[in-house]
Design a protein around this motif. Structure first.
Motif, short mmCIF file in Angstrom:
data_model
loop_
_atom_site.label_atom_id
_atom_site.label_comp_id
_atom_site.label_asym_id
_atom_site.label_seq_id
_atom_site.Cartn_x
_atom_site.Cartn_y
_atom_site.Cartn_z
N CYS A 1 0.85 -1.19 0.00
CA CYS A 1 0.00 0.00 0.00
C CYS A 1 0.88 1.24 0.00
N VAL A 2 0.25 2.39 -0.19
CA VAL A 2 0.92 3.68 -0.10
C VAL A 2 0.27 4.44 1.06
N ILE A 3 1.09 4.92 1.99
CA ILE A 3 0.61 5.65 3.16
C ILE A 3 1.22 7.04 3.15
N VAL A 4 0.36 8.05 3.27
CA VAL A 4 0.84 9.44 3.24
C VAL A 4 0.89 10.00 4.66
N GLY A 5 2.03 10.57 5.00
CA GLY A 5 2.20 11.30 6.26
C GLY A 5 1.97 10.46 7.51
N ARG A 6 1.52 11.14 8.56
CA ARG A 6 1.18 10.52 9.84
C ARG A 6 2.31 9.70 10.44
N CYS A 7 3.54 10.15 10.21
CA CYS A 7 4.74 9.48 10.77
C CYS A 7 4.85 8.03 10.31
N GLY A 8 4.26 7.73 9.15
CA GLY A 8 4.24 6.36 8.65
C GLY A 8 5.62 5.74 8.53
N ASP A 9 6.59 6.53 8.09
CA ASP A 9 7.95 6.00 7.94
C ASP A 9 8.52 5.57 9.30
N TYR A 10 8.15 6.29 10.35
CA TYR A 10 8.64 5.96 11.69
C TYR A 10 7.86 4.78 12.27
N VAL A 11 6.55 4.84 12.14
CA VAL A 11 5.69 3.78 12.67
C VAL A 11 6.08 2.42 12.07
N LEU A 12 6.44 2.43 10.78
CA LEU A 12 6.76 1.18 10.07
C LEU A 12 8.28 0.96 9.93
N ARG A 13 9.07 1.63 10.75
CA ARG A 13 10.53 1.56 10.60
C ARG A 13 11.07 0.14 10.69
N SER A 14 10.34 -0.78 11.32
CA SER A 14 10.81 -2.17 11.43
C SER A 14 10.24 -3.06 10.32
N HIS A 15 9.38 -2.48 9.48
CA HIS A 15 8.78 -3.26 8.39
C HIS A 15 9.85 -3.55 7.34
N GLU A 16 10.08 -4.81 7.08
CA GLU A 16 11.18 -5.23 6.20
C GLU A 16 11.11 -4.62 4.80
N GLY A 17 9.93 -4.44 4.26
CA GLY A 17 9.79 -3.94 2.90
C GLY A 17 9.47 -2.46 2.81
N LEU A 18 9.85 -1.67 3.82
CA LEU A 18 9.51 -0.25 3.83
C LEU A 18 10.30 0.54 2.78
N LEU A 19 9.57 1.30 1.97
CA LEU A 19 10.17 2.22 1.01
C LEU A 19 9.71 3.62 1.44
N SER A 20 10.52 4.31 2.21
CA SER A 20 10.13 5.62 2.73
C SER A 20 10.65 6.73 1.83
N VAL A 21 9.73 7.67 1.53
CA VAL A 21 10.04 8.76 0.58
C VAL A 21 9.66 10.09 1.23
N PHE A 22 10.48 11.11 0.95
CA PHE A 22 10.15 12.47 1.36
C PHE A 22 10.12 13.34 0.12
N ILE A 23 9.02 14.07 -0.09
CA ILE A 23 8.86 14.96 -1.24
C ILE A 23 8.98 16.40 -0.74
N HIS A 24 9.84 17.15 -1.38
CA HIS A 24 10.04 18.55 -1.00
C HIS A 24 10.13 19.41 -2.25
N ALA A 25 10.11 20.72 -2.07
CA ALA A 25 10.24 21.66 -3.19
C ALA A 25 10.60 23.03 -2.61
N PRO A 26 11.19 23.90 -3.45
CA PRO A 26 11.49 25.26 -2.98
C PRO A 26 10.21 25.98 -2.54
#
Length: 197
Positions: free
Chosen positions: A96-121
């Motif tokens: 699945c795709v999860i947006v925000g809500r500290c998802g990258d941290y909550v799932l930090r132990s998930h073996e298949g985690l692909l964490s992305v950060f999108i930024h712009a000027p």
């Protein structure tokens, strides 16, 4: 073996939510953003508006925290814990795709985690807030910066990490390369981990 789950954190106005939607659609997997709020509201009885307000605010008063620690968890903590449970559950169900809500941290132990950060000027984000999001605020610059500050404060309150710091994510993308190119980068990464449309 664990399956890939994509988490996307983003600066306000970077187009990160749209990128996340496109990634989920291209891979034909569930997309969770406001859906997390729906599930938390259903399980806790909190209203959608209440949950959204709790996500944007945290109490930093030491005396308030000390007082609440002797009574019960602060409401923002209750919302965070409920959202974390939902995020872990939907991630356990499949890709699945999860947006925000500290998802990258909550799932930090998930073996298949692909964490992305999108930024712009900042100028790009102000433009998108005005032209695409149709935000009508007297000072859009302050509005965008305030929302980023709220996201950073919330994230840093509940994690031991700095929001937006590249080393906390597998991939960090400047969306000025184009939203479709950002989607392509994430899809390439996801497919390298076994996710196929």
């Amino acid at each position: 073996m664990s399956h890939p789950v994509i988490t996307i954190a983003r600066q306000f106005g970077s187009g990160g939510r749209l990128v996340a939607q496109k990634v989920a659609a291209a891979l034909n997997i569930p997309f969770y953003d406001k859906a997390v709020i729906d599930l938390v509201a259903k399980e806790t009885g909190f209203s959608h508006e209440f949950i959204q307000q709790a996500e944007q605010k945290r109490t930093s008063s030491f005396l308030y925290s000390l007082y609440m620690s002797t009574h019960s968890l602060p409401v923002t903590d209750q919302v965070f814990l409920a959202e974390s449970d939902v995020i872990r559950r939907v991630a356990a169900e499949g890709p699945c795709v999860i947006v925000g809500r500290c998802g990258d941290y909550v799932l930090r132990s998930h073996e298949g985690l692909l964490s992305v950060f999108i930024h712009a000027p900042l100028d790009e984000r102000i433009f998108r807030a005005k032209e695409e999001y149709k935000i009508d605020a007297p000072d859009l610059r302050s509005y965008v910066l305030k929302l980023d500050k709220q996201r950073a404060s919330y994230y840093e309150h509940f994690t031991d990490r700095t929001w937006g710091k590249a080393e906390n994510y597998l991939l960090s993308i400047d969306s000025t390369i184009g939203l479709d190119k950002a989607v392509d980068l994430i899809l390439t990464l996801a497919r390298s981990q076994g996710l196929q449309a």
